[in-house]
Write an enzyme that holds these catalytic residues in place. Structure first.
Site, PDB file in Angstrom:
ATOM      1  N   GLU A  87       0.841  -1.210   0.000  1.00 58.13           N
ATOM      2  CA  GLU A  87       0.000   0.000   0.000  1.00 58.13           C
ATOM      3  C   GLU A  87       0.873   1.256   0.000  1.00 58.13           C
ATOM      4  OE1 GLU A  87      -3.115   0.023  -1.110  1.00 58.13           O
ATOM      5  OE2 GLU A  87      -3.789  -1.193   0.576  1.00 58.13           O
ATOM      6  N   HIS A  88       0.480   2.197  -0.823  1.00 53.91           N
ATOM      7  CA  HIS A  88       1.233   3.448  -0.981  1.00 53.91           C
ATOM      8  C   HIS A  88       2.664   3.192  -1.445  1.00 53.91           C
ATOM      9  CE1 HIS A  88      -1.740   6.390   0.037  1.00 53.91           C
ATOM     10  NE2 HIS A  88      -2.130   5.650   1.066  1.00 53.91           N
ATOM     11  N   THR A  89       2.796   2.214  -2.314  1.00 55.05           N
ATOM     12  CA  THR A  89       4.087   1.976  -2.953  1.00 55.05           C
ATOM     13  C   THR A  89       3.990   2.266  -4.451  1.00 55.05           C
ATOM     14  OG1 THR A  89       3.423  -0.324  -3.187  1.00 55.05           O
ATOM     15  CG2 THR A  89       4.888   0.172  -1.349  1.00 55.05           C
ATOM     16  N   ASP A  90       2.765   2.188  -5.004  1.00 51.32           N
ATOM     17  CA  ASP A  90       2.651   2.311  -6.473  1.00 51.32           C
ATOM     18  C   ASP A  90       3.088   3.677  -6.977  1.00 51.32           C
ATOM     19  OD1 ASP A  90       0.340   3.664  -5.594  1.00 51.32           O
ATOM     20  OD2 ASP A  90      -0.925   2.893  -7.217  1.00 51.32           O
ATOM     21  N   SER A 141     -11.493   1.219  -4.815  1.00 52.15           N
ATOM     22  CA  SER A 141     -11.206   1.813  -6.118  1.00 52.15           C
ATOM     23  C   SER A 141     -12.406   1.978  -7.049  1.00 52.15           C
ATOM     24  CB  SER A 141     -10.115   1.002  -6.816  1.00 52.15           C
ATOM     25  OG  SER A 141      -9.487   1.848  -7.708  1.00 52.15           O
ATOM     26  N   SER A 142     -13.453   2.549  -6.514  1.00 54.29           N
ATOM     27  CA  SER A 142     -14.614   2.846  -7.359  1.00 54.29           C
ATOM     28  C   SER A 142     -14.237   3.877  -8.425  1.00 54.29           C
ATOM     29  CB  SER A 142     -15.776   3.364  -6.509  1.00 54.29           C
ATOM     30  OG  SER A 142     -15.376   4.486  -5.767  1.00 54.29           O
ATOM     31  N   SER A 143     -13.290   4.747  -8.122  1.00 56.02           N
ATOM     32  CA  SER A 143     -12.920   5.783  -9.092  1.00 56.02           C
ATOM     33  C   SER A 143     -12.247   5.167 -10.321  1.00 56.02           C
ATOM     34  CB  SER A 143     -12.032   6.845  -8.449  1.00 56.02           C
ATOM     35  OG  SER A 143     -10.937   6.240  -7.823  1.00 56.02           O
ATOM     36  N   GLU A 186      -7.437  10.673 -13.581  1.00 55.63           N
ATOM     37  CA  GLU A 186      -7.478  10.849 -12.126  1.00 55.63           C
ATOM     38  C   GLU A 186      -6.419  11.858 -11.649  1.00 55.63           C
ATOM     39  OE1 GLU A 186      -9.020   7.980  -9.990  1.00 55.63           O
ATOM     40  OE2 GLU A 186      -8.523   8.913  -8.073  1.00 55.63           O
ATOM     41  N   ASP A 237      -4.465   0.716  -9.416  1.00 59.08           N
ATOM     42  CA  ASP A 237      -5.901   0.430  -9.571  1.00 59.08           C
ATOM     43  C   ASP A 237      -6.286   0.303 -11.044  1.00 59.08           C
ATOM     44  OD1 ASP A 237      -5.629   0.933  -6.924  1.00 59.08           O
ATOM     45  OD2 ASP A 237      -6.710   2.833  -6.933  1.00 59.08           O
TER      46      ASP A 237
HETATM   47  C1  GLA Z   1      -5.343   4.698  -3.986  1.00 59.03           C
HETATM   48  C2  GLA Z   1      -4.619   5.075  -5.265  1.00 59.03           C
HETATM   49  C3  GLA Z   1      -3.609   3.996  -5.641  1.00 59.03           C
HETATM   50  C4  GLA Z   1      -2.697   3.667  -4.486  1.00 59.03           C
HETATM   51  C5  GLA Z   1      -3.506   3.400  -3.212  1.00 59.03           C
HETATM   52  C6  GLA Z   1      -2.614   3.226  -2.017  1.00 59.03           C
HETATM   53  O1  GLA Z   1      -6.132   3.562  -4.215  1.00 59.03           O
HETATM   54  O2  GLA Z   1      -5.529   5.248  -6.303  1.00 59.03           O
HETATM   55  O3  GLA Z   1      -2.878   4.417  -6.772  1.00 59.03           O
HETATM   56  O4  GLA Z   1      -1.774   4.705  -4.301  1.00 59.03           O
HETATM   57  O5  GLA Z   1      -4.426   4.438  -2.953  1.00 59.03           O
HETATM   58  O6  GLA Z   1      -1.828   2.091  -2.138  1.00 59.03           O
END
Ligand code: GLA
Length: 365
Positions: free
Chosen positions: A15-18, A105-107, A139, A151
């Site tokens: 999480e929060h690595t992408d 990730s609905s967006s 986005e 996502d």
């Molecule tokens: C959201 C972002 C993703 C990712 C996550 C955290 O879902 O859209 O790109 O950064 O947060 O891992």
């Protein structure tokens, strides 16, 4: 009439690595958005949302930001036109069973779904990778959330009912089959966040700052990642002196990438308990280093730690500051875990879901 299903996703770990080019392990889930639409000839775009009980019509050549769900659609249309030169005219209706602002990730489901719909409608044959990158641009630049590529990639590109290891630098995706005796539960904490107004972009700025400091030491994030943990420590200590907050963010990213690798290996070795510990470590890092957790999520993780006889581990999922918590257990313990989770006084039966991992966006015949 074209009909499309665009699913949400769960991120198992990473999480929060992408947004830093790191490793993630997401999979698409059974919930998502169903699109039904057709081409029109009035030069306008009409979207009907059954769930929002709302509809909106706009001119694709003269779009204005609405600061609501419409922006994801306008952003997707904008980047589709930019890529293909086609100014679309269509009518579409959306029906969703995917929670909004809850880490699923609905967006991206919305953005990818619209671009996929346009790709089929206008026979543009965009590659799945291209669809993902256009959706991310929507986005980042139209909606204004500086998210990474996780996502959009998993929703646009996953072809099978499995999780995938995605390297967010090379964009390589590798199938990771999750053992069939494992179960992942999602617990909805019913706390919702607004990504755009949340701390997401603030975290990215903090990371940018600390990367500049790293550069002054002739290091990059990737370089630091390659060092053995004991060699990273003195660097963290040095950075912490002047940038304590930003260094915490960096420590999260670096250690989280390690955890993705470890988790994948432990699962392959059927060492579920140790894999579950990585999930908990991920949560604690998101809680203490990245400051992205919230109290109900922490409460569930505390419960998990007290019930390690029946669960392997768990963690918050998605960006954070609200949404869902993932819990890993054995299929044979599923019912026991569901019953005992309800020991937490605010958890009701309908807040717990058994996840099934499925493939990404698809055309429904
Ligand atoms: C959201 C972002 C993703 C990712 C996550 C955290 O879902 O859209 O790109 O950064 O947060 O891992």
């Amino acid at each position: 009439m074209i009909e499309i299903f665009s699913p949400g996703r769960v991120n198992i770990i990473g999480e929060h690595t992408d947004h830093q080019g790191g490793l993630v392990l997401p999979g698409c889930i059974q919930y998502g958005i169903r699109f039904q639409g057709n081409q029109t000839d009035n030069g306008l775009i009409k979207v009907i949302s059954h769930d929002m009980a709302d509809e909106f019509t706009f001119d694709p050549q003269n779009m204005k930001k609405q600061n609501n769900w419409v922006d994801y659609i306008q952003g997707a249309v904008f980047y589709f036109t930019k890529e293909t030169g086609i100014v679309p005219s269509f009518k579409i209706s959306l029906k969703s069973n995917l929670q909004i602002a809850s880490g699923l990730s609905s967006s991206a489901a919305l953005e990818v779904g619209i671009i996929k719909f346009l790709d089929i409608l206008y026979r543009t044959k965009l590659a799945a990778k291209k669809i993902a990158s256009l959706a991310r641009l929507a986005e980042n630049n139209y909606v204004g959330v500086k998210c990474g590529i996780m996502d959009q990639s998993i929703i646009a590109r996953s072809l099978n009912d499995t999780a995938y290891l995605l390297d967010c630098t090379t964009l390589e995706m590798e199938e990771v089959r999750l053992p069939s005796d494992l179960v992942f539960l999602l617990v909805d904490t019913k706390i919702r966040r607004s990504l755009t107004s949340s701390k997401f972009n603030e975290r990215l700025e903090e990371l940018d700052l600390i990367k500049q400091e790293l550069e002054k030491l002739n290091l990059t994030l990737q370089g630091l990642q390659m060092l053995p943990p004991e060699d990273r420590e003195p660097i963290f200590t040095q950075l912490k002196e002047f940038y304590p907050i930003e260094t915490k963010r960096l420590i999260h990213v670096i250690t989280e990438n390690d955890r993705v690798d470890q988790y994948k290996q432990l699962i392959a070795e059927s060492n579920y308990k140790a894999a579950g510990k990585q999930l908990i470590a991920s949560h604690r890092s998101l809680q203490h280093q990245f400051d992205a957790s919230w109290s109900r999520a922490d409460e569930i993780i505390q419960w998990v730690e007290g019930h390690i006889n029946i669960v392997h581990g768990g963690r918050m999922v998605g960006a954070g500051w609200g949404g869902n918590v993932l819990v890993q257990t054995l299929k044979s313990d599923e019912q026991k875990v569901i019953n005992e989770l309800k020991e937490i006084d605010w958890i009701e039966q309908d807040m717990i879901t058994v996840l099934s991992i499925r493939k990404g966006v698809e055309l429904l015949e």
